[in-house]
Scaffold this motif. Structure first.
Motif, PDB file in Angstrom:
ATOM      1  N   VAL A 216       0.475  -0.942   0.107  1.00 37.15           N
ATOM      2  CA  VAL A 216       0.269  -0.252   0.320  1.00 37.15           C
ATOM      3  C   VAL A 216       0.952   1.077  -0.107  1.00 37.15           C
ATOM      4  CG1 VAL A 216      -1.817   1.390   1.202  1.00 37.15           C
ATOM      5  CG2 VAL A 216      -1.586  -1.598   0.893  1.00 37.15           C
ATOM      6  N   LEU A 217       0.532   2.247  -0.793  1.00 39.47           N
ATOM      7  CA  LEU A 217       1.238   3.403  -0.720  1.00 39.47           C
ATOM      8  C   LEU A 217       0.524   4.622  -0.591  1.00 39.47           C
ATOM      9  CD1 LEU A 217       2.869   3.063  -4.681  1.00 39.47           C
ATOM     10  CD2 LEU A 217       4.294   2.793  -2.304  1.00 39.47           C
ATOM     11  N   THR A 218       0.942   5.347   0.558  1.00 37.77           N
ATOM     12  CA  THR A 218       0.330   6.439   1.349  1.00 37.77           C
ATOM     13  C   THR A 218       1.295   7.444   0.838  1.00 37.77           C
ATOM     14  OG1 THR A 218       0.007   4.958   2.801  1.00 37.77           O
ATOM     15  CG2 THR A 218      -0.606   7.513   3.159  1.00 37.77           C
TER      16      THR A 218
ATOM     17  N   THR B 201       7.263  19.535  -3.068  1.00 34.12           N
ATOM     18  CA  THR B 201       7.310  18.288  -2.053  1.00 34.12           C
ATOM     19  C   THR B 201       6.334  17.638  -2.167  1.00 34.12           C
ATOM     20  OG1 THR B 201       9.475  19.632  -1.845  1.00 34.12           O
ATOM     21  CG2 THR B 201       8.735  17.922  -0.687  1.00 34.12           C
ATOM     22  N   LEU B 202       6.059  16.875  -3.016  1.00 33.51           N
ATOM     23  CA  LEU B 202       5.581  15.063  -2.567  1.00 33.51           C
ATOM     24  C   LEU B 202       6.098  13.602  -2.241  1.00 33.51           C
ATOM     25  CD1 LEU B 202       4.906  17.447  -5.267  1.00 33.51           C
ATOM     26  CD2 LEU B 202       2.893  15.057  -5.751  1.00 33.51           C
ATOM     27  N   SER B 203       5.407  13.545  -0.985  1.00 34.08           N
ATOM     28  CA  SER B 203       6.215  12.612  -0.657  1.00 34.08           C
ATOM     29  C   SER B 203       5.221  10.810  -0.735  1.00 34.08           C
ATOM     30  CB  SER B 203       6.004  12.763   0.717  1.00 34.08           C
ATOM     31  OG  SER B 203       7.131  13.647   1.593  1.00 34.08           O
ATOM     32  N   CYS B 204       6.105   9.330  -0.666  1.00 38.44           N
ATOM     33  CA  CYS B 204       5.247   8.305  -1.117  1.00 38.44           C
ATOM     34  C   CYS B 204       5.335   7.061  -0.206  1.00 38.44           C
ATOM     35  CB  CYS B 204       5.409   8.146  -2.782  1.00 38.44           C
ATOM     36  SG  CYS B 204       4.668   6.910  -3.238  1.00 38.44           S
ATOM     37  N   ARG B 205       4.800   6.907   0.894  1.00 38.63           N
ATOM     38  CA  ARG B 205       5.841   5.916   1.747  1.00 38.63           C
ATOM     39  C   ARG B 205       5.059   5.047   1.449  1.00 38.63           C
ATOM     40  NH1 ARG B 205       3.321   8.122   5.419  1.00 38.63           N
ATOM     41  NH2 ARG B 205       1.889   5.936   6.398  1.00 38.63           N
ATOM     42  N   ALA B 206       5.548   3.506   1.463  1.00 40.11           N
ATOM     43  CA  ALA B 206       5.338   1.877   1.446  1.00 40.11           C
ATOM     44  C   ALA B 206       4.727   0.947   2.716  1.00 40.11           C
ATOM     45  CB  ALA B 206       6.326   1.498   0.161  1.00 40.11           C
ATOM     46  N   SER B 207       3.767   0.157   2.482  1.00 38.21           N
ATOM     47  CA  SER B 207       3.288  -0.243   3.978  1.00 38.21           C
ATOM     48  C   SER B 207       4.002  -1.464   3.795  1.00 38.21           C
ATOM     49  CB  SER B 207       2.337  -0.714   3.309  1.00 38.21           C
ATOM     50  OG  SER B 207       1.933  -1.523   2.854  1.00 38.21           O
ATOM     51  N   GLN B 208       5.037  -2.018   2.931  1.00 36.03           N
ATOM     52  CA  GLN B 208       6.414  -2.468   3.328  1.00 36.03           C
ATOM     53  C   GLN B 208       7.997  -2.451   2.431  1.00 36.03           C
ATOM     54  OE1 GLN B 208       4.816  -6.287   1.748  1.00 36.03           O
ATOM     55  NE2 GLN B 208       3.001  -6.326   1.842  1.00 36.03           N
TER      56      GLN B 208
ATOM     57  N   ASP C 243      13.402  19.285 -16.558  1.00 33.61           N
ATOM     58  CA  ASP C 243      13.907  19.452 -15.404  1.00 33.61           C
ATOM     59  C   ASP C 243      13.802  19.390 -13.795  1.00 33.61           C
ATOM     60  OD1 ASP C 243      16.878  21.202 -16.583  1.00 33.61           O
ATOM     61  OD2 ASP C 243      14.958  21.924 -15.729  1.00 33.61           O
ATOM     62  N   ARG C 244      12.774  20.736 -13.811  1.00 33.26           N
ATOM     63  CA  ARG C 244      11.842  20.948 -12.851  1.00 33.26           C
ATOM     64  C   ARG C 244      11.349  19.688 -12.656  1.00 33.26           C
ATOM     65  NH1 ARG C 244       8.657  23.254 -16.679  1.00 33.26           N
ATOM     66  NH2 ARG C 244       6.148  22.658 -16.294  1.00 33.26           N
ATOM     67  N   PHE C 245      11.100  18.502 -12.789  1.00 32.68           N
ATOM     68  CA  PHE C 245      10.591  17.583 -11.844  1.00 32.68           C
ATOM     69  C   PHE C 245      12.110  17.245 -11.793  1.00 32.68           C
ATOM     70  CE2 PHE C 245       5.906  17.914 -12.338  1.00 32.68           C
ATOM     71  CZ  PHE C 245       5.638  18.961 -13.665  1.00 32.68           C
ATOM     72  N   SER C 246      12.046  16.621 -10.163  1.00 36.71           N
ATOM     73  CA  SER C 246      13.346  15.848  -9.941  1.00 36.71           C
ATOM     74  C   SER C 246      12.729  14.782  -8.701  1.00 36.71           C
ATOM     75  CB  SER C 246      14.077  16.464  -9.699  1.00 36.71           C
ATOM     76  OG  SER C 246      13.634  17.197  -8.152  1.00 36.71           O
ATOM     77  N   GLY C 247      12.871  13.368  -9.044  1.00 35.29           N
ATOM     78  CA  GLY C 247      12.722  12.588  -7.511  1.00 35.29           C
ATOM     79  C   GLY C 247      13.313  11.782  -7.129  1.00 35.29           C
ATOM     80  N   THR C 248      13.527  11.314  -5.642  1.00 40.97           N
ATOM     81  CA  THR C 248      14.960  10.918  -4.839  1.00 40.97           C
ATOM     82  C   THR C 248      14.173  10.017  -4.000  1.00 40.97           C
ATOM     83  OG1 THR C 248      14.348  13.027  -3.310  1.00 40.97           O
ATOM     84  CG2 THR C 248      16.486  12.763  -5.286  1.00 40.97           C
ATOM     85  N   ASP C 249      14.495   9.261  -4.092  1.00 42.44           N
ATOM     86  CA  ASP C 249      13.802   7.704  -3.369  1.00 42.44           C
ATOM     87  C   ASP C 249      12.255   7.525  -3.652  1.00 42.44           C
ATOM     88  OD1 ASP C 249      16.086   8.408  -0.664  1.00 42.44           O
ATOM     89  OD2 ASP C 249      16.120   6.949  -1.663  1.00 42.44           O
ATOM     90  N   PHE C 250      11.629   8.362  -2.881  1.00 38.69           N
ATOM     91  CA  PHE C 250      10.465   8.390  -2.400  1.00 38.69           C
ATOM     92  C   PHE C 250       9.735   9.935  -2.124  1.00 38.69           C
ATOM     93  CE2 PHE C 250       9.407   3.826  -1.666  1.00 38.69           C
ATOM     94  CZ  PHE C 250      10.403   3.787  -1.478  1.00 38.69           C
ATOM     95  N   THR C 251      10.554  10.688  -3.358  1.00 30.31           N
ATOM     96  CA  THR C 251       9.653  11.524  -2.682  1.00 30.31           C
ATOM     97  C   THR C 251       9.908  12.317  -4.654  1.00 30.31           C
ATOM     98  OG1 THR C 251      10.330  12.827  -0.608  1.00 30.31           O
ATOM     99  CG2 THR C 251      10.989  13.849  -2.166  1.00 30.31           C
ATOM    100  N   LEU C 252       8.581  13.675  -4.511  1.00 32.11           N
ATOM    101  CA  LEU C 252       9.249  14.224  -5.979  1.00 32.11           C
ATOM    102  C   LEU C 252       8.595  15.680  -5.870  1.00 32.11           C
ATOM    103  CD1 LEU C 252       8.589  14.043  -8.974  1.00 32.11           C
ATOM    104  CD2 LEU C 252       5.624  14.357  -8.874  1.00 32.11           C
ATOM    105  N   THR C 253       9.847  16.679  -6.662  1.00 31.18           N
ATOM    106  CA  THR C 253       9.929  17.674  -6.207  1.00 31.18           C
ATOM    107  C   THR C 253       9.717  18.755  -7.580  1.00 31.18           C
ATOM    108  OG1 THR C 253      11.389  17.467  -4.585  1.00 31.18           O
ATOM    109  CG2 THR C 253      11.661  19.977  -5.697  1.00 31.18           C
ATOM    110  N   ILE C 254       9.001  19.582  -8.125  1.00 31.47           N
ATOM    111  CA  ILE C 254       8.767  20.180  -8.607  1.00 31.47           C
ATOM    112  C   ILE C 254       8.912  21.318  -8.364  1.00 31.47           C
ATOM    113  CG2 ILE C 254       7.447  21.262 -10.312  1.00 31.47           C
ATOM    114  CD1 ILE C 254       5.388  18.900  -9.306  1.00 31.47           C
TER     115      ILE C 254
END
Lengths: 122, 104
Positions: free
Chosen positions: B3-5, B20-27, B61-72
């Motif tokens: 499950v992704l939150t 800054t947008l975050s995505c967290r995984a249940s497992q 390139d204003r869109f970037s992702g690291t681990d579970f974060t999307l940054t505009i």
């Protein structure tokens, strides 16, 4: 141009069946897994089913398992979703999507169709 | 099933601001198998990021992702939309519930 075009949606009564189709253009269809993703009105995205490039791997979301069947015809560059025993909660826009990596079964989705609408109502 | 939150549900910002947008995984799921999509009203989702940090073709390139974060980095008017994360570590594939980025 790489393109996916869905068809077959419509209004159907609960308990009835419907088959969705997706025609693929502009890429080597038989090199990629394909998926169906749906979006209920005003809701988020839900993966429904996936099939790998040679139909050797198939999976379904629990919500549709036993009722929906995914298939593909590589010669016709087409993907299908047979939906049986439809329920009101299956009402959604159904997208056909393409895997982003060659031959990989689990993948991101780099091409999306415009979707076909299924409404299940009496 | 993983499950992704996503958080927050809604982000109210002005053009030019950073999102800054975050995505967290249940497992446990490696961020290597994380993708981000943008969806505008009446349109199909569009792939932005795959493999946590690789931009899809044509994505600025204003869109970037690291681990579970999307940054505009600096919001443009066309960036106001709903954003979804998706994991593809294994079936079933799953999506997060979405973050709406709206104009403040």
């Amino acid at each position: 141009d790489v393109q996916l075009v869905e068809s077959g949606g419509g209004l159907v009564q609960p308990g009835r069946s419907l088959t969705l189709s997706c025609a693929a253009f502009g890429f080597s269809f038989d090199n990629y897994a394909m998926y169906w993703v749906r979006q209920a009105p005003g809701k988020g995205l839900e993966w429904v089913s996936g099939i790998n490039w040679n139909s050797g791997g198939i999976d379904y979301a629990d919500s549709v398992k036993g009722r929906f069947t995914i298939s593909r015809d590589n010669g016709k560059k087409s993907l299908y979703l047979q939906m049986n025993n439809l329920r009101p909660e299956d009402t959604a826009l159904y997208y056909c999507t393409k895997a982003g990596t060659h031959y990989s079964y689990s993948s991101y989705m780099d091409v999306w169709g415009k979707g076909t609408t299924v409404i299940v109502s009496s | 099933e993983i499950v992704l939150t996503q958080s927050p549900d809604t982000l109210s910002l002005s053009p030019g601001e950073r999102a800054t947008l975050s995505c967290r995984a249940s497992q446990s799921v490696t961020s290597r198998y994380l993708a981000w999509y943008q969806q505008k009203p009446g349109q199909a989702p569009r792939l932005l990021i795959y493999g946590a940090s690789s931009r899809a073709t044509g994505i600025p390139d204003r869109f970037s992702g690291t681990d579970f974060t999307l940054t505009i980095s600096r919001l443009e008017p066309e960036d106001f939309a709903v954003y979804y994360c998706q994991q593809y570590g294994g079936p079933p594939l799953t999506f997060g519930g979405g973050t709406k980025v709206e104009i403040k």
